[in-house]
Scaffold this active site. Structure first.
Site, mmCIF file in Angstrom:
data_model
loop_
_atom_site.group_PDB
_atom_site.id
_atom_site.type_symbol
_atom_site.label_atom_id
_atom_site.label_comp_id
_atom_site.label_asym_id
_atom_site.label_seq_id
_atom_site.Cartn_x
_atom_site.Cartn_y
_atom_site.Cartn_z
ATOM 1 N N SER A 124 0.861 -1.335 0.015
ATOM 2 C CA SER A 124 0.047 -0.131 -0.072
ATOM 3 C C SER A 124 0.817 1.437 -0.008
ATOM 4 C CB SER A 124 -0.846 0.042 1.202
ATOM 5 O OG SER A 124 -1.457 1.310 1.358
ATOM 6 N N TYR A 148 -1.935 -0.636 11.223
ATOM 7 C CA TYR A 148 -2.101 -1.154 9.889
ATOM 8 C C TYR A 148 -0.779 -0.887 8.903
ATOM 9 C CZ TYR A 148 -3.182 -1.080 4.890
ATOM 10 O OH TYR A 148 -3.504 -1.418 3.592
ATOM 11 N N LYS A 152 2.225 -3.432 6.906
ATOM 12 C CA LYS A 152 2.779 -3.412 5.559
ATOM 13 C C LYS A 152 4.109 -3.198 5.452
ATOM 14 C CE LYS A 152 -1.428 -4.067 3.476
ATOM 15 N NZ LYS A 152 -1.623 -5.364 2.906
HETATM 16 C C1 WQD Z 1 -9.682 9.602 0.925
HETATM 17 C C2 WQD Z 1 -9.618 11.142 1.386
HETATM 18 C C3 WQD Z 1 -10.020 11.647 3.466
HETATM 19 C C4 WQD Z 1 -14.073 9.753 4.047
HETATM 20 C C5 WQD Z 1 -6.955 4.754 3.072
HETATM 21 C C6 WQD Z 1 -5.971 3.950 3.804
HETATM 22 C C7 WQD Z 1 -4.830 3.291 2.834
HETATM 23 C C8 WQD Z 1 -5.472 2.681 1.721
HETATM 24 C C9 WQD Z 1 -6.390 3.476 1.043
HETATM 25 C C10 WQD Z 1 -5.392 0.186 2.401
HETATM 26 C C11 WQD Z 1 -9.160 11.694 2.421
HETATM 27 C C12 WQD Z 1 -11.245 11.790 2.803
HETATM 28 C C13 WQD Z 1 -12.882 10.264 3.391
HETATM 29 C C14 WQD Z 1 -15.071 10.669 4.362
HETATM 30 C C15 WQD Z 1 -13.523 12.364 3.460
HETATM 31 N N1 WQD Z 1 -6.013 1.592 2.497
HETATM 32 N N2 WQD Z 1 -12.772 11.423 3.482
HETATM 33 N N3 WQD Z 1 -14.768 12.195 4.029
HETATM 34 O O1 WQD Z 1 -7.355 7.692 3.927
HETATM 35 O O2 WQD Z 1 -6.135 7.931 1.274
HETATM 36 O O3 WQD Z 1 -6.295 5.915 2.597
HETATM 37 O O4 WQD Z 1 -7.581 4.052 2.168
HETATM 38 O O5 WQD Z 1 -4.340 0.204 1.825
HETATM 39 O O6 WQD Z 1 -3.968 2.510 3.971
HETATM 40 O O7 WQD Z 1 -5.431 4.844 5.098
HETATM 41 O O8 WQD Z 1 -8.682 7.070 1.823
HETATM 42 O O9 WQD Z 1 -10.839 6.950 1.259
HETATM 43 O O10 WQD Z 1 -10.033 6.921 3.744
HETATM 44 O O11 WQD Z 1 -10.034 8.853 2.114
HETATM 45 O O12 WQD Z 1 -13.330 13.613 3.310
HETATM 46 O O13 WQD Z 1 -16.050 10.384 4.795
HETATM 47 O O14 WQD Z 1 -11.060 11.183 1.398
HETATM 48 O O15 WQD Z 1 -9.948 12.629 4.437
HETATM 49 O O16 WQD Z 1 -8.570 12.910 2.133
HETATM 50 P P1 WQD Z 1 -6.956 7.339 2.407
HETATM 51 P P2 WQD Z 1 -9.755 7.274 1.952
#
Ligand code: WQD
Length: 339
Positions: A124, A148, A152
């Site tokens: 990741s 987590y 990785k």
């Molecule tokens: C994306 C953006 C949030 C929800 C995560 C894991 C990473 C990987 C991918 C496994 C961010 C914003 C989100 C919401 C929002 N997973 N957001 N409102 O955090 O980049 O990565 O998923 O490997 O390990 O950390 O993805 O989809 O959670 O968030 O504003 O209700 O959307 O702040 O900027 P992220 P995400």
């Protein structure tokens, strides 16, 4: 080749299973259904047009895992199985280390005992940590800020050390950016266990009426519209990246290869909200909310290495990601059936 897919009934594993079968490989799935449902398998067999052998096993159990390798013969393994919710990992670090590292220990021990040398590992972009410049490149240092992410980072280190001890190993470390989207049929897709953490399934649940609004976590980031940007990647492009990486393991002399799988193009939260509203033709109410702890402003890949060495490029657009997610969610408002 005959390939063991751990976590093959999960989101990325299921999409990769279909593409491997389409590419002519034989697939065996091992999954304990802790974060997925058995009903995925029937959907996969229907889409693949062929039965798919599967074993329900606990990969942290070394004897069980070794028995699987004694019963079946594998030319390669793709290791998806693992817990992956950042927040959950902070609350349950011991379970995350036990499950994610334990399954890898079992798998590698069984592979060594049975002479299986090819492994594609589901890593990741989270391993780049919170301070990495963008676009992120494979030779950047790795770190983490949550259990987590550390699992990785640690699994990558374990795999590198195992390959150093057995140079016949051929290991691919695939660093996913933000996987989203669904198979174009709408029959399989992301079906988060419990309350979703990720943006796209939450957008889909708002659009389909399971949630009232999307909380936008922070509008004060140093980005054009103030919301955080991510490299969203269609799961079908991600799956084809696995097929390409597996092929390359049959050619490369390198014991370990690391590849970013991303588009190289960042998309902000508000841009994704607009794209989803357009693709679903649904209103997406939003509520401004504070930044989420641990979130970074920008995360996106330099995908040049995978393009040069695998001939792999992500081809699906943000609209495709939203339209395919919407088709899956609107056809399956409550996700996969329980039975
Ligand atoms: C994306 C953006 C949030 C929800 C995560 C894991 C990473 C990987 C991918 C496994 C961010 C914003 C989100 C919401 C929002 N997973 N957001 N409102 O955090 O980049 O990565 O998923 O490997 O390990 O950390 O993805 O989809 O959670 O968030 O504003 O209700 O959307 O702040 O900027 P992220 P995400």
């Amino acid at each position: 080749m005959r390939i063991l897919i751990t976590g093959g009934s999960g989101y990325i594993g299921s999409h990769t299973t279909l593409q491997l079968i389409a590419a002519g490989h034989e697939v065996v799935i091992a999954d304990n259904f802790s974060r997925s449902k058995p009903s995925v398998l029937a959907r996969l067999e229907s889409l693949a047009g062929t039965p798919i052998k599967h074993h329900v096993i606990d990969l942290t159990d070394r004897e069980e895992t070794d028995r699987l390798f004694a019963q079946e013969t594998f030319d390669a393994v793709i290791h998806f199985a693992g817990l992956k919710a950042v927040g959950e990992s902070v609350a349950m670090p011991l379970e995350y280390y036990t499950n994610n590292l334990g399954s890898t220990f079992s798998l590698l021990t069984a592979m060594r005992a049975h002479g299986v040398k090819k492994l594609v590992f589901s890593s990741s972009a989270t391993v780049y940590g919170e301070q990495a410049p963008v676009p992120m490149q494979e030779d950047f240092p790795t770190s983490a800020t949550n259990p987590y992410g550390w699992t990785k980072v640690m699994q990558e280190q374990i795999l590198c050390d195992v390959a150093a001890a057995d140079p016949e190993m051929r290991i691919a470390l695939l660093r996913y950016f933000n996987p989203v989207g669904a198979h174009h049929s709408g029959m399989i897709g992301e079906d988060p266990h419990g309350v979703p953490n990720n943006l796209m399934p939450l957008l889909a649940q708002v659009a389909v009426g399971r949630r009232d609004a999307l909380h936008v976590y922070g509008k004060d980031y140093p980005t054009p519209d103030g919301t955080a940007r991510r490299d969203y990647l269609h799961v079908e492009d991600l799956a084809s990246g696995h097929v390409a990486a597996l092929d390359e393991l049959g050619r490369t002399e390198a014991p370990v290869s690391t590849w970013n799988l991303g588009t190289g193009t960042p998309t902000s939260v508000l841009e994704m909200v607009s794209a989803f509203a357009e693709a679903s033709d649904r209103e997406i109410p939003t509520v401004d909310a504070p930044r989420r702890p641990g979130d970074i402003a920008d995360s996106y890949a330099d995908p040049a290495k995978a393009q040069a060495e695998l001939g792999w490029v992500a081809v699906r657009t943000v609209h495709d990601m939203c339209a395919d997610t919407w088709r899956w969610q609107s056809q399956n408002p409550d996700g996969f059936p329980d039975a």
